[in-house]
Design a protein around this motif. Structure first.
Motif, PDB file in Angstrom:
ATOM      1  N   GLU A   1      -5.256   1.575   2.884  1.00 39.00           N
ATOM      2  CA  GLU A   1      -5.023   0.451   3.797  1.00 39.00           C
ATOM      3  C   GLU A   1      -5.114   0.910   5.246  1.00 39.00           C
ATOM      4  O   GLU A   1      -5.620   0.205   6.097  1.00 39.00           O
ATOM      5  N   GLU A   2      -4.619   2.126   5.488  1.00 42.87           N
ATOM      6  CA  GLU A   2      -4.546   2.604   6.876  1.00 42.87           C
ATOM      7  C   GLU A   2      -5.918   2.882   7.482  1.00 42.87           C
ATOM      8  O   GLU A   2      -6.043   3.074   8.690  1.00 42.87           O
TER       9      GLU A   2
ATOM     10  N   ASP B   1       5.996   2.929   6.058  1.00 45.73           N
ATOM     11  CA  ASP B   1       4.808   2.072   6.073  1.00 45.73           C
ATOM     12  C   ASP B   1       3.832   2.672   5.065  1.00 45.73           C
ATOM     13  O   ASP B   1       3.187   3.674   5.372  1.00 45.73           O
TER      14      ASP B   1
ATOM     15  N   HIS C   1       0.825  -1.219   0.000  1.00 46.41           N
ATOM     16  CA  HIS C   1       0.000   0.000   0.000  1.00 46.41           C
ATOM     17  C   HIS C   1       0.854   1.262   0.000  1.00 46.41           C
ATOM     18  O   HIS C   1       1.987   1.261   0.482  1.00 46.41           O
TER      19      HIS C   1
ATOM     20  N   HIS D   1       4.406   4.065  12.181  1.00 46.78           N
ATOM     21  CA  HIS D   1       3.347   5.094  12.223  1.00 46.78           C
ATOM     22  C   HIS D   1       3.784   6.394  12.886  1.00 46.78           C
ATOM     23  O   HIS D   1       2.946   7.261  13.142  1.00 46.78           O
TER      24      HIS D   1
HETATM   25 MN    MN Z   1       0.150   1.059   8.870  1.00 41.05          MN
END
Ligand code: MN
Ligand code: MN
Length: 464
Positions: free
Chosen positions: A293-294, A262, A99, A439
């Motif tokens: 995705e998050e 990420d 992603h 994150h």
């Molecule tokens: Mn993530």
């Protein structure tokens, strides 16, 4: 059963290749700070490598055949690349998935206000963030403003050395006695993540506008520089991200510190492996890079959308062999590495990890047979037969890999997109690169893991 540290196996040639890849990776991170910017850069690199828009080929009525390299884009935020193989597509593809969206602060639709001679933009955070990590940092704004006439204004403020940066304030320590008694989740609240964007009032305003003179000045600058008005925020997608370029980290320069790793670390290495596949493969290779995705893979550009399925249907149609059954077979017979970052073992927070089943920086690409929380809730659980096949591929190609879970069983957890692809009945396993401080505004990865992931993806495309 301890896995080897990849660094110890490198000869000079490996090191050169690893450094070259990591330089290109840092460049990619600098160019792609939003999902839109990532798609723009991915398409640019794909076209340079001989890929062509699937839509353009279809509208010309070109037949798609073995050796063709095509890509499809959805709403400028999701992209699929295909390198068509000699084998029938209904026999399945080798798919690399990752992603390209990352946690950040989005500007609200009605964001601008002035309070006591300071002007601010209100934000709404996207994805899981520790809110206290986002204050007192140099911040940048990236995104688009779309005007009513349909014209799109690209915005990027805060990355050039001469650019101003944006900022979120925190209370000075001298007066923070009460604040410091609060729980970490409440020290900085979501509604307080307001971006400071101005302090200079515009002179000579009519009386009714005088109490918003700083805001008026901000609007004047926005209009002069970008031709936008306050109402144009209504149709904008503006993202606040940490300002600055990806950096090498550590005195030994063994790591990368950067925003958005990420999951751009897996997205970039998947892309690089895909673009380097020069010879026509037997099995069609695919690289699918998705958005949202998050926040649960929702929406038209997330993994739960029909984008990928539709792209495969178009591809089959372009080959002259579309049928509903052919689409289903192509998906069911595919194998996927669903790549997302793993939690790197952090000695400073050792209590969150179970050491035998943790991911370690420098020990190569991570395979997660399952993810999920507590009793594997929300997980894809890869078939043992498939795990065996994947580890054989990695061993045969001298790829350093390790297996891990996301932290201790009862500590929490997380899911990713593997379970959505698995709905088609394809073989899919979670894999990816270990990250420290996942994150956070600046995440850390190991250069060796970036390199091993890329090697793993190349091997997978050849052998899966
Ligand atoms: Mn993530
Ligand atoms: Mn992720």
């Amino acid at each position: 059963m301890e896995r080897r540290n990849a660094w110890l196996s490198y000869k000079e040639a490996d090191e050169n290749e690893m450094e070259k890849l990591n330089r290109a990776y840092r460049e990619f991170l600098n160019k792609g700070k939003t999902e839109r910017e990532c798609v723009t850069e991915i398409v640019k690199q794909a076209e340079a490598a001989g890929y062509e828009a699937l839509e353009a080929k279809i509208s010309r009525g070109d037949k798609i055949q073995a050796g063709d390299k095509v890509y499809a884009v959805g709403m400028k935020k999701i992209v699929a690349l295909f390198h068509v193989g000699t084998e029938e597509l209904s026999k399945g593809m080798s798919i690399l998935c990752a992603h390209i969206d990352s946690p950040r602060l989005d500007i609200k639709q009605n964001p601008l206000y002035e309070d006591t001679d300071l002007a601010y933009l209100d934000t709404h955070y996207y994805g899981g963030v520790k809110k206290y990590q986002w204050v007192t940092l140099p911040l940048a704004m990236h995104g688009v403003v779309v005007k009513k006439d349909g014209s799109v204004v690209d915005i990027s403020i805060g990355e050039d050395e001469d650019d101003p940066v944006l900022y979120i304030t925190d209370l000075l320590i001298h007066l923070a006695g009460k604040q410091l008694q609060k729980k970490a989740a409440e020290v900085i609240e979501g509604e307080s993540l307001d971006i400071l964007i101005g302090s200079r009032p515009l002179a000579d305003l009519p009386d009714d506008k005088k109490k918003e003179a700083v805001k008026q000045n901000v609007l004047k600058i926005l209009n002069e520089k970008y031709g936008i008005e306050e109402e144009d925020f209504l149709s904008a997608e503006l993202e606040i991200v940490p300002a600055g370029k990806a950096r090498e980290c550590g005195l030994d320069r063994s790591m990368i510190a950067a925003y958005g790793q990420d999951d751009r670390v897996c997205a970039y290495t998947s892309l690089a492996a895909m673009l380097e596949m020069n010879e026509t493969p037997k099995r069609t290779g695919c690289c699918l890079l998705v958005d949202k995705e998050e926040i649960g893979s929702v929406g038209a550009t997330g993994m739960q959308s029909r984008f990928f399925e539709n792209s495969v249907a178009e591809l089959l149609d372009g080959m002259g062999c579309y049928s509903e059954l052919a689409v289903r077979r192509a998906l069911r017979n595919s194998s996927m590495l669903s790549s997302d970052v793993s939690a790197g073992y952090d000695p400073a927070y050792s209590e969150a990890f179970e050491k035998k089943n943790a991911a370690y920086l420098g020990r190569g690409i991570v395979l997660n047979k399952f993810t999920g929380a507590r009793g594997k809730s929300g997980s894809n659980d890869a078939n043992a037969e498939y795990v065996a096949r994947v580890r054989k591929i990695f061993d045969d190609h001298d790829v350093a890999f390790q297996t891990a879970e996301l932290g201790k069983v009862d500590f929490g957890g997380g899911g990713t997109i593997a379970y959505i692809a698995a709905l088609y009945g394809m073989e899919v396993i979670d894999s990816g690169v270990a990250v420290l401080s996942m994150h956070s505004p600046w995440e850390v990865t190991s250069k060796a893991d970036v390199y091993e992931a890329y090697k793993a993806y190349k091997a997978f495309l050849l052998e899966a």
